[in-house]
Design a protein around this motif. Structure first.
Motif, PDB file in Angstrom:
ATOM      1  N   ASP A  91      43.596  64.006  83.546  1.00 55.60           N
ATOM      2  CA  ASP A  91      42.532  64.230  82.572  1.00 55.60           C
ATOM      3  C   ASP A  91      41.744  62.941  82.406  1.00 55.60           C
ATOM      4  O   ASP A  91      42.271  61.958  81.858  1.00 55.60           O
ATOM      5  CB  ASP A  91      43.122  64.651  81.227  1.00 55.60           C
ATOM      6  N   PRO A  98      39.003  61.772  75.612  1.00 56.10           N
ATOM      7  CA  PRO A  98      38.744  62.696  76.725  1.00 56.10           C
ATOM      8  C   PRO A  98      37.263  62.720  77.087  1.00 56.10           C
ATOM      9  O   PRO A  98      36.406  62.843  76.206  1.00 56.10           O
ATOM     10  CB  PRO A  98      39.202  64.056  76.169  1.00 56.10           C
ATOM     11  N   ARG A 104      38.594  69.668  83.692  1.00 57.44           N
ATOM     12  CA  ARG A 104      39.924  70.001  83.162  1.00 57.44           C
ATOM     13  C   ARG A 104      39.965  69.841  81.644  1.00 57.44           C
ATOM     14  O   ARG A 104      40.614  70.623  80.934  1.00 57.44           O
ATOM     15  CB  ARG A 104      40.990  69.133  83.830  1.00 57.44           C
ATOM     16  N   ASN A 105      39.259  68.837  81.129  1.00 56.86           N
ATOM     17  CA  ASN A 105      39.183  68.666  79.675  1.00 56.86           C
ATOM     18  C   ASN A 105      38.472  69.846  79.017  1.00 56.86           C
ATOM     19  O   ASN A 105      38.833  70.279  77.920  1.00 56.86           O
ATOM     20  CB  ASN A 105      38.448  67.363  79.335  1.00 56.86           C
TER      21      ASN A 105
END
Length: 439
Positions: A91, A98, A104-105
């Motif tokens: 991530d 983030p 993906r986050n």
């Protein structure tokens, strides 16, 4: 899992090197190769990347490093690629937070939203691909020169000729615990599909990325190209990324209903029908995410192929066990979204589909009669440019891309407009053939 779990996993599996991997918005796999001697540093600090060099990840050369933080739950030994090699999905973070542009986050944020609403999303994925070679003049050819049948789908001989490749991939999936249950020749010459069991949304997205990597590397070792390009040949069926979607709550399936009283006759629950209705209402914008390339619209725009059918939807409709629909309902456990293709980023595709479906549930939408075209009868967008315009006008799907931070949807749209106009500015052989001496 605690960060020390990655250290234990690596040492327990005799791993010597780890690919710390993530993808950009286009789905490009990016990684650094980390030796086992540095696994504790990887586990606690992550590994740094110059974000602008990565590609479509929302950074400029002046920006701070992306720090790829590994998710130990995704740790995957891949000794069938290289002995001692493993990969772990990461991530991306910037300055400890983030990064909003990391796919993906984005998916993790949508899963969290679903969980907060009381839903557990489950996803299965069908990964279709072609096995090709490139001739000295650059021409693409089917890797199996004997694969010339007019109707090659499910041909036992075609599968057998590719036995070594298919069984290597199958064994790899089973060794990883994915439960490969079928491997078949698809509708186009040189086209294949290898299936694995459904899982939670994030795990399935990780597995699609891992499988693409495995297919590419193992095919290359045999002198082949594994391509997920939606439509590499004008006269052959394109490659889809069909997503099978369902929801549970506390482990209880939410999609089954009463076929005798549901009004649509497919045996689904009101929650499931509203989920379907949400996807149908947002289908035109959704296409920008699940069919995100210029080439994607050669697949959904195809009227037919050499085998007799395109197998790609042209309108946002739903129905029972009928593969001509945008949403197929094979049984009362799941729905199949058939609009996506091999160029889709699985994190974004799953997130966008979930976002659209959850909007339908929140608003208690009804999908209307089986086979009716949603959204006033509009067909799916004919080009990437049309799809991007739909995305910009759709707050729900654009909001999915902006789930971790504002500006991602606009950035993604700009990338795709640039892609379309770069394509549009190229003079093609078709144009030369049509216009060179026409006037």
């Amino acid at each position: 899992m605690a960060s020390t779990d990655l250290v234990d996993l690596a040492r327990d599996t005799d791993t010597t090197f780890i690919l710390a991997l993530f993808v950009d918005l286009r789905g490009k796999p990016c990684a650094k190769l980390v030796p086992i001697e540095a696994v504790e540093q990887l586990a606690t600090e992550g590994v740094g990347f110059a974000g602008y060099a990565v590609g479509a990840i929302g950074q400029e050369p002046k920006d701070p490093d992306l720090m790829a933080m590994p998710d130990p739950a995704s740790f995957t030994p891949v000794p069938f690629v290289k002995e001692g090699l493993a990969l772990v999905h990461c991530d991306p973070h910037v300055l400890g937070a983030p990064w909003p542009y990391a796919p993906r986050n984005i998916l993790k944020s949508l899963v969290a939203r679903a969980t907060a609403a009381g839903y557990e999303p489950w996803v299965g994925a069908e990964v279709e691909y072609f096995l090709l070679t490139r001739d000295p003049d650059g021409t693409l050819a089917t890797a199996d020169s004997a694969d010339t049948a007019a109707r090659p789908c499910y041909d036992a001989r075609g599968v057998t000729r590719m036995y070594d490749h298919l069984t290597t991939i199958s064994s790899a999936m089973n060794q990883l615990g994915w439960s490969n249950y079928a491997n078949d020749h698809e509708d186009g010459n040189g086209q294949f599909e290898q299936n694995f069991q459904f899982a939670d949304a994030l795990t399935t997205a990780d597995r699609v990325i891992t499988l693409r990597y495995l297919l590419s590397m193992i095919a290359a070792e045999r002198g082949m190209i594994a391509t997920f390009m939606p439509k590499p040949f004008g006269d052959r069926t394109g490659s889809g990324l069909h997503l099978h979607l369902s929801l549970t709550a506390g482990g209880a399936a939410l999609f089954p209903g009463d076929a005798a009283s549901d009004g649509h006759g497919l045996g689904l629950s009101p929650v499931a029908y509203s989920f379907v209705a949400g996807i149908l209402e947002h289908a035109c914008a959704l296409q920008a995410v699940i069919a995100p390339t210029v080439n994607s619209y050669k697949r959904t725009g195809a009227l037919t192929t050499a085998s007799g059918a395109s197998w790609a939807p042209r309108q946002p409709t739903y129905g029972g066990n009928d593969r001509t629909h945008y949403i197929r309902v094979p049984d009362d456990q799941r729905i199949e979204l058939r609009g996506g293709d091999g160029s889709a980023n699985p994190y974004l595709a799953i997130a966008a589909a979930l976002g659209a479906g959850l909007d339908g549930i929140t608003r208690q939408l009804d999908p209307g009669p089986i086979g009716a075209v949603a959204d006033g009868g509009r067909p799916l967008p004919p080009t990437l440019l049309h799809a991007v315009d739909e995305l910009a006008a759709d707050d729900v799907v654009a909001g999915v891309l902006d789930a971790v931070g504002e500006g991602v949807a606009a950035y993604f749209g700009d990338l795709k407009r640039e892609e379309f106009f770069a394509y549009h500015g190229t003079v093609s052989p078709w144009e030369v053939e049509q216009y060179l001496t026409a006037f």
